[in-house]
Motif scaffolding. Structure first.
Motif, PDB file in Angstrom:
ATOM      1  N   LYS A  46       0.826  -1.225   0.000  1.00 56.45           N
ATOM      2  CA  LYS A  46       0.000   0.000   0.000  1.00 56.45           C
ATOM      3  C   LYS A  46       0.854   1.267   0.000  1.00 56.45           C
ATOM      4  N   HIS A  47       2.123   1.128   0.279  1.00 62.03           N
ATOM      5  CA  HIS A  47       2.974   2.312   0.362  1.00 62.03           C
ATOM      6  C   HIS A  47       3.535   2.676  -1.003  1.00 62.03           C
ATOM      7  N   THR A  48       2.704   3.327  -1.790  1.00 61.81           N
ATOM      8  CA  THR A  48       3.129   3.737  -3.134  1.00 61.81           C
ATOM      9  C   THR A  48       3.039   5.260  -3.230  1.00 61.81           C
ATOM     10  N   ALA A  76       1.146   6.714  -5.240  1.00 62.25           N
ATOM     11  CA  ALA A  76      -0.271   7.024  -5.469  1.00 62.25           C
ATOM     12  C   ALA A  76      -1.018   7.210  -4.153  1.00 62.25           C
ATOM     13  N   THR A  77      -0.598   6.532  -3.109  1.00 64.94           N
ATOM     14  CA  THR A  77      -1.331   6.645  -1.839  1.00 64.94           C
ATOM     15  C   THR A  77      -0.679   7.659  -0.891  1.00 64.94           C
ATOM     16  N   PHE A  78       0.363   8.316  -1.357  1.00 68.37           N
ATOM     17  CA  PHE A  78       1.045   9.297  -0.497  1.00 68.37           C
ATOM     18  C   PHE A  78       0.451  10.675  -0.744  1.00 68.37           C
ATOM     19  N   VAL A  79      -0.031  11.307   0.304  1.00 66.27           N
ATOM     20  CA  VAL A  79      -0.643  12.628   0.159  1.00 66.27           C
ATOM     21  C   VAL A  79       0.452  13.691   0.305  1.00 66.27           C
ATOM     22  N   VAL A  80       0.532  14.556  -0.684  1.00 64.99           N
ATOM     23  CA  VAL A  80       1.614  15.546  -0.690  1.00 64.99           C
ATOM     24  C   VAL A  80       1.111  16.894  -0.198  1.00 64.99           C
ATOM     25  N   GLY A 120      10.325  13.206  12.066  1.00 60.59           N
ATOM     26  CA  GLY A 120       9.826  12.529  13.268  1.00 60.59           C
ATOM     27  C   GLY A 120       9.110  11.226  12.935  1.00 60.59           C
ATOM     28  N   THR A 121       8.724  10.545  13.986  1.00 60.41           N
ATOM     29  CA  THR A 121       8.118   9.229  13.791  1.00 60.41           C
ATOM     30  C   THR A 121       6.726   9.324  13.156  1.00 60.41           C
ATOM     31  N   GLY A 122       6.435   8.360  12.299  1.00 65.48           N
ATOM     32  CA  GLY A 122       5.101   8.255  11.710  1.00 65.48           C
ATOM     33  C   GLY A 122       4.767   9.332  10.702  1.00 65.48           C
ATOM     34  N   LEU A 123       5.776   9.926  10.070  1.00 63.00           N
ATOM     35  CA  LEU A 123       5.486  11.026   9.141  1.00 63.00           C
ATOM     36  C   LEU A 123       5.635  10.629   7.675  1.00 63.00           C
ATOM     37  N   GLY A 124       5.916   9.348   7.419  1.00 61.92           N
ATOM     38  CA  GLY A 124       5.882   8.911   6.025  1.00 61.92           C
ATOM     39  C   GLY A 124       7.230   8.615   5.391  1.00 61.92           C
ATOM     40  N   LYS A 125       8.294   8.520   6.191  1.00 68.30           N
ATOM     41  CA  LYS A 125       9.620   8.254   5.604  1.00 68.30           C
ATOM     42  C   LYS A 125       9.645   6.861   4.967  1.00 68.30           C
ATOM     43  N   THR A 126       9.205   5.881   5.735  1.00 65.05           N
ATOM     44  CA  THR A 126       9.224   4.516   5.218  1.00 65.05           C
ATOM     45  C   THR A 126       8.285   4.398   4.020  1.00 65.05           C
ATOM     46  N   HIS A 127       7.151   5.063   4.116  1.00 65.50           N
ATOM     47  CA  HIS A 127       6.196   5.034   2.999  1.00 65.50           C
ATOM     48  C   HIS A 127       6.891   5.491   1.709  1.00 65.50           C
ATOM     49  N   LEU A 128       7.625   6.593   1.799  1.00 62.23           N
ATOM     50  CA  LEU A 128       8.290   7.109   0.596  1.00 62.23           C
ATOM     51  C   LEU A 128       9.344   6.141   0.066  1.00 62.23           C
ATOM     52  N   ASN A 150       1.329  13.094  14.148  1.00 64.07           N
ATOM     53  CA  ASN A 150       1.801  11.794  13.720  1.00 64.07           C
ATOM     54  C   ASN A 150       0.744  11.132  12.838  1.00 64.07           C
ATOM     55  N   VAL A 151       1.123  10.853  11.608  1.00 70.86           N
ATOM     56  CA  VAL A 151       0.151  10.293  10.666  1.00 70.86           C
ATOM     57  C   VAL A 151      -0.235   8.871  11.069  1.00 70.86           C
ATOM     58  N   ARG A 152       0.742   8.151  11.625  1.00 67.37           N
ATOM     59  CA  ARG A 152       0.450   6.781  12.033  1.00 67.37           C
ATOM     60  C   ARG A 152      -0.680   6.775  13.063  1.00 67.37           C
ATOM     61  N   GLU A 153      -0.617   7.741  13.976  1.00 70.42           N
ATOM     62  CA  GLU A 153      -1.636   7.829  15.019  1.00 70.42           C
ATOM     63  C   GLU A 153      -2.986   8.226  14.413  1.00 70.42           C
ATOM     64  N   LEU A 154      -2.930   9.116  13.458  1.00 74.59           N
ATOM     65  CA  LEU A 154      -4.152   9.564  12.781  1.00 74.59           C
ATOM     66  C   LEU A 154      -4.827   8.367  12.100  1.00 74.59           C
ATOM     67  N   GLU A 155      -4.023   7.608  11.390  1.00 76.12           N
ATOM     68  CA  GLU A 155      -4.568   6.432  10.704  1.00 76.12           C
ATOM     69  C   GLU A 155      -5.077   5.400  11.706  1.00 76.12           C
ATOM     70  N   GLY A 156      -4.298   5.221  12.772  1.00 77.63           N
ATOM     71  CA  GLY A 156      -4.680   4.229  13.787  1.00 77.63           C
ATOM     72  C   GLY A 156      -6.019   4.595  14.415  1.00 77.63           C
TER      73      GLY A 156
HETATM   74  N1  LIG Z   1       1.738  11.902   3.408  1.00 78.55           N
HETATM   75  C1  LIG Z   1       1.194  10.715   3.674  1.00 78.55           C
HETATM   76  N2  LIG Z   1       0.209  10.217   2.900  1.00 78.55           N
HETATM   77  C2  LIG Z   1      -0.352   9.037   3.180  1.00 78.55           C
HETATM   78  N3  LIG Z   1      -0.001   8.251   4.205  1.00 78.55           N
HETATM   79  C3  LIG Z   1       0.975   8.692   4.998  1.00 78.55           C
HETATM   80  C4  LIG Z   1       1.628   9.943   4.784  1.00 78.55           C
HETATM   81  N4  LIG Z   1       2.545  10.120   5.746  1.00 78.55           N
HETATM   82  C5  LIG Z   1       2.498   9.036   6.512  1.00 78.55           C
HETATM   83  N5  LIG Z   1       1.563   8.175   6.071  1.00 78.55           N
HETATM   84  C6  LIG Z   1       1.181   6.884   6.664  1.00 78.55           C
HETATM   85  O1  LIG Z   1       1.484   6.953   8.046  1.00 78.55           O
HETATM   86  C7  LIG Z   1       1.976   5.704   8.499  1.00 78.55           C
HETATM   87  C8  LIG Z   1       3.347   5.913   9.111  1.00 78.55           C
HETATM   88  O2  LIG Z   1       4.252   6.255   8.070  1.00 78.55           O
HETATM   89  P1  LIG Z   1       5.724   5.658   7.999  1.00 78.55           P
HETATM   90  O3  LIG Z   1       5.768   4.287   8.560  1.00 78.55           O
HETATM   91  O4  LIG Z   1       6.227   5.849   6.622  1.00 78.55           O
HETATM   92  O5  LIG Z   1       6.430   6.660   9.010  1.00 78.55           O
HETATM   93  P2  LIG Z   1       7.967   6.846   9.343  1.00 78.55           P
HETATM   94  O6  LIG Z   1       8.255   8.288   9.134  1.00 78.55           O
HETATM   95  O7  LIG Z   1       8.802   5.876   8.604  1.00 78.55           O
HETATM   96  O8  LIG Z   1       7.959   6.541  10.902  1.00 78.55           O
HETATM   97  P3  LIG Z   1       9.073   5.833  11.819  1.00 78.55           P
HETATM   98  O9  LIG Z   1      10.207   6.787  11.922  1.00 78.55           O
HETATM   99  O10 LIG Z   1       8.353   5.668  13.119  1.00 78.55           O
HETATM  100  O11 LIG Z   1       9.440   4.544  11.179  1.00 78.55           O
HETATM  101  C9  LIG Z   1       2.009   4.787   7.300  1.00 78.55           C
HETATM  102  O12 LIG Z   1       0.847   3.988   7.298  1.00 78.55           O
HETATM  103  C10 LIG Z   1       1.986   5.732   6.114  1.00 78.55           C
HETATM  104  O13 LIG Z   1       1.358   5.153   5.000  1.00 78.55           O
END
Ligand SMILES: Nc1ncnc2c1ncn2[C@@H]1O[C@H](COP(=O)(O)OP(=O)(O)OP(=O)(O)O)[C@@H](O)[C@H]1O
Length: 484
Positions: free
Chosen positions: A150-152, A154-158, A188-196, A348-354
């Motif tokens: 799911k981490h593409t 297309a699903t990343f909001v800019v 910071g944590t949960g902000l989308g680094k791994t997603h990218l 934290n986006v992870r928390e928002l999604e959770g």
């Molecule tokens: N801009 C975004 N658009 C869509 N989803 C996002 C975005 N930013 C974060 N997410 C979602 O938030 C969740 C956490 O993102 P991710 O695991 O990439 O964070 P991280 O920055 O790598 O955190 P950590 O440092 O804790 O590993 C994922 O489910 C990811 O898909």
């Protein structure tokens, strides 16, 4: 056609006003670092702080601006750029070139104030450098085993908080634009680094199925290394990481802190791949220079390419993320609930999604629809008050403390006592809610974000020097904490 300098400046300003309307946030962030020098006989002379601003403005704004100028003047416009690191940016978040390392480029998408300029003006050619050479030919397919499908892209909001990292990630995946090597994504944590990082891998695999991609956490790299030593398989380990790899993606590099031998191995891995012009992407929860117990030579290499940070997303981006996630998960989410979630879960986006997933699960278990009342009740029950505080809560507390009406804080009234209370409220919003300067500005009668920045700085300075200001802040902090 000949024009005076004032006339040509007016033409230029009309053209950029048109551009501002297309994307106000991006415009402010980037175009604030550009200075108009001249527009004569079809040559538009612009001054920018650094090369990155130049490329960004050129790619994103210039076509619209030159079209508009052509519309007004009939000229087919050519642009002459000057890089001037002494240029004082009117907008504080214009990306800065780091002062010493000649090959590095640090870009912040944050609203942090700029660093001091480093070297004198230097005119540059109008054209950007040629694109980086294509990666080496690919031989055999390799699929990283733990990519989240799911981490593409297309699903990343800019949004403004992550657009640089996003653009750089697309470039790293070979999607155009200047490619930086390494690309260092921090935040910071949960902000989308791994997603990218996953998105890069998906994109490369989609376009070049034979690409040899290695995606590892720094922890996994460490474990692989230790296993290789234990089993006398260092040749295999080195062949895997240094030779049979077209794209190396390393997550959470901060894990290498203090692991000297692994750092040494990673250093040589890095050099080997970099020497072959293979793309390296690294993520971290800190800027390279803030990484603890990390060898200086590694830190310096991390800054060779592009350091792009991801900040906590702004309200609009949070709303878009939560809506997107709901759509992806098939959750029916009314707009007011999406807005509410985005307002109360900020950092934290992870928390928002959770939270969204939990709400949906609870709703399906109890048969209650996910409406505003349901969301409020669930979130209030599950979250400490301090964490769900909003700008409005702070405005209310400040008005109560200074005996003002709520309208005073958003009004244009510049009376000293009202302006002071407004500054205090802006400061508290920044401190406690970690919302962006533009977001605060909008909540205070649509003020410009530079106004908010200067208010926050003023209170920060007074807090350290003026006991009365400190007393107000402490009283307000107690009040806000007492509400929890
Ligand atoms: N801009 C975004 N658009 C869509 N989803 C996002 C975005 N930013 C974060 N997410 C979602 O938030 C969740 C956490 O993102 P991710 O695991 O990439 O964070 P991280 O920055 O790598 O955190 P950590 O440092 O804790 O590993 C994922 O489910 C990811 O898909």
């Amino acid at each position: 056609m000949t024009t005076s300098r004032d006339e040509s400046r007016a033409i230029f300003e009309r053209a950029i006003e048109h551009t501002r309307g297309l994307s106000p946030a991006t415009f402010d962030q980037w175009f604030g670092g550009v200075q108009f020098d001249d527009l004569t006989d079809g040559v538009l002379s612009l001054r920018v702080q650094n090369e990155f601003v130049l490329e960004w403005v050129k790619t994103n704004f210039l076509p619209t601006i030159t079209d508009k100028i052509r519309e007004i003047t009939g000229w087919s416009v050519q642009v002459a750029w000057t890089i001037d690191q002494h240029l004082e940016a009117p907008i504080a978040n214009v990306p800065q070139m780091p002062p010493v390392r000649p090959r590095s480029l640090v870009v912040r998408s944050s609203t942090n104030p700029p660093a001091a300029p480093a070297s004198p003006s230097a005119p540059v050619a109008a054209e950007p450098r040629a694109p980086a050479p294509a990666p080496a030919p690919l031989r055999r397919p390799a699929l990283p085993d733990d990519l989240n499908p799911k981490h593409t892209f297309a699903t990343f909001v800019v949004g403004p908080s992550n657009q640089l990292a996003h653009a750089a990630a697309i470039a790293a995946a070979g999607g155009g634009g200047r490619r930086y090597n390494p690309l260092f994504i921090c935040g910071g944590t949960g902000l989308g680094k791994t997603h990218l990082v996953h998105a890069i891998a998906h994109r490369v695999l989609g376009e070049r199925p034979g690409a040899r991609i290695i995606y590892v956490s720094a922890e996994r790299f460490t474990n692989d290394f230790i296993t290789a030593i234990q089993h006398h398989r260092m040749d295999d380990f080195r062949a895997k990481y240094r030779v049979h790899c077209d794209l190396l993606l390393v997550d959470d590099i901060q894990f290498l802190a203090g692991r000297e031998q692994t750092q040494e191995e990673f250093f040589h891995t890095f050099n080997a791949l970099h020497g072959l012009d293979r793309q390296i992407v690294v993520t971290s929860d800190k800027y390279p220079q803030n990484l603890e117990r990390m060898e200086e030579r590694l830190v310096s290499r991390f800054s060779w390419g592009l350091v792009a940070d991801i900040q906590a997303p702004e309200l609009e981006t949070r709303v878009a993320i939560v809506r997107n996630k709901a759509a992806l998960e098939g959750i029916v989410l009314p707009d007011d609930v999406a807005l509410y979630l985005a307002q109360v879960i900020r950092s934290n986006v992870r928390e928002l999604e959770g939270t969204l997933i939990r709400l949906a699960a609870k709703s399906s278990l109890t048969g209650r629809p996910v409406d505003l009342a349901f969301a409020r009740a669930e979130i209030t029950a599950a979250t400490p008050r301090a964490q769900i505080m909003s700008v409005e809560d702070i405005q209310r507390a400040v008005c109560h403390h200074f005996h003002l009406r709520s309208i005073d804080l958003t009004s244009k009234d510049r009376h000293k006592s009202i302006a002071f209370a407004r500054h205090v409220a802006m400061y508290l919003c920044k401190q406690r809610l970690k919302v962006s300067f533009p977001e605060i500005g909008r909540a205070f009668g649509n003020r410009d974000h530079t106004t908010v920045m200067s208010a926050v700085r003023k209170i920060e300075a007074q807090r350290d020097t003026d006991p009365q200001v400190r007393a107000h802040l402490e009283a307000l902090e107690r009040k806000l904490a007492g509400d929890s």
